[in-house]
Design a protein around this motif. Structure first.
Motif: not given
Length: 307
Positions: A110-111, A118, A152
């Motif tokens: 997720l970084e 996110r 994402a």
């Protein structure tokens, strides 16, 4: 219900959202507290308390994450999330998504995302919020949120972690691993590791840590089998515990203070990655923290005397 009762009922959900956005237990707790202050200070009661609080905790988390990103760029060595021993929020209908999303591998993945990506990804994919709720939470239009989700998903797809589905199998493997670790059984350890296994530590420059990741079954098994039995000799105990939804352990000094956590990521019946968190700043929520440098020096002295 009173405001306090409404808030406490939703606290597990709010913490779970904040932790997944931030990767930090301490920061997530602070965000949840700030969310309460905003709710308590609101002159009117929202139509949907869940929607109001979820939006508030998301916005605050995004702001905190933006400032945290700067600190993480200056972090000494690999950065890992703060270890989480149990997720307070449970939803049987989303159990798989919740478990996968809290693993260290997923949080590190997720970084790659921007703070907005996110938040949108987590609210939609993990917590199943509607796009109208997500739009309200992040302050963007619904079409914009759909585009954020597409981006994402694209970033996440290639590196999405895949873990063994059989929980019991993972736990049995972890038991064998920690037994071999205590015995210094290099051959036993090697048989449990994937050929390309990695062992990585996060000390943040505030505790002894590996200068770089150790790669390969033979190298990792030799390191583990050589060092950890000496820790046992100076009364460090290994307490098996699930960490971030994966098999792991808490290491404690002779006084019961937390020295580090270890988490195992299992794929295809072998341990693929071993991550250790020894940075004292990331362990305080687990209890009193041990002096890792003192134990390091003690370990060196005991080994010197044995030679």
């Amino acid at each position: 219900m009173s405001k306090v009762e409404e808030f406490e009922e939703l606290r597990p959900l709010l913490f779970s959202i904040a932790y997944r956005i931030l990767g930090s237990v301490s920061e997530a707790e602070d965000v949840v507290q700030e969310t309460w202050l905003r709710f308590d200070g609101s002159a009117t009661r929202p139509t949907s308390t869940k929607a109001f609080l979820s939006a508030a905790v998301t916005r605050i988390s995004i702001d905190v994450l933006r400032s945290a990103r700067v600190r993480r760029e200056e972090y000494v060595g690999p950065w890992f999330p703060e270890p989480l021993l149990s997720d307070p929020y449970q939803d049987p209908a989303r159990s798989v998504e919740l478990a996968d999303s809290v693993s260290m591998a997923a949080l590190l993945l997720l970084e790659r995302l921007s703070p907005l990506e996110r938040a949108v990804f987590l609210l939609r994919e993990v917590f199943a919020f509607g796009f109208d709720e997500i739009a309200e939470a992040v302050g963007r239009s619904e079409p914009a949120c759909r585009q954020l989700l597409v981006r994402a998903r694209r970033h996440m797809e290639d590196g999405r972690p895949r873990f063994a589905a059989d929980r019991r199998e993972r736990q049995e493997l972890a038991t064998r691993f920690f037994d071999a670790l205590k015995d210094g059984d290099v051959g036993g350890l090697r048989s449990l590791l994937a050929a390309d296994v990695q062992f990585v530590g996060d000390g943040g420059g505030k505790a002894p840590q590996l200068s770089k990741a150790v790669m390969g079954a033979q190298n990792v098994a030799r390191l583990l089998g050589t060092v950890f039995p000496w820790l046992i000799r100076i009364d460090v105990t290994i307490e098996s515990h699930e960490v971030n939804g994966q098999p792991g352990a808490i290491f404690r000094d002779r006084d019961g203070k937390v020295l580090q956590t270890l988490v195992l990521e299992v794929l295809d019946g072998r341990i693929q990655t071993i991550r250790a968190v020894i940075n004292p700043d990331k362990l305080g929520h687990l209890g009193p923290v041990a002096d890792a440098w003192a134990i390091h020096h003690q370990l060196k002295e005991v080994r010197r005397q044995a030679d």
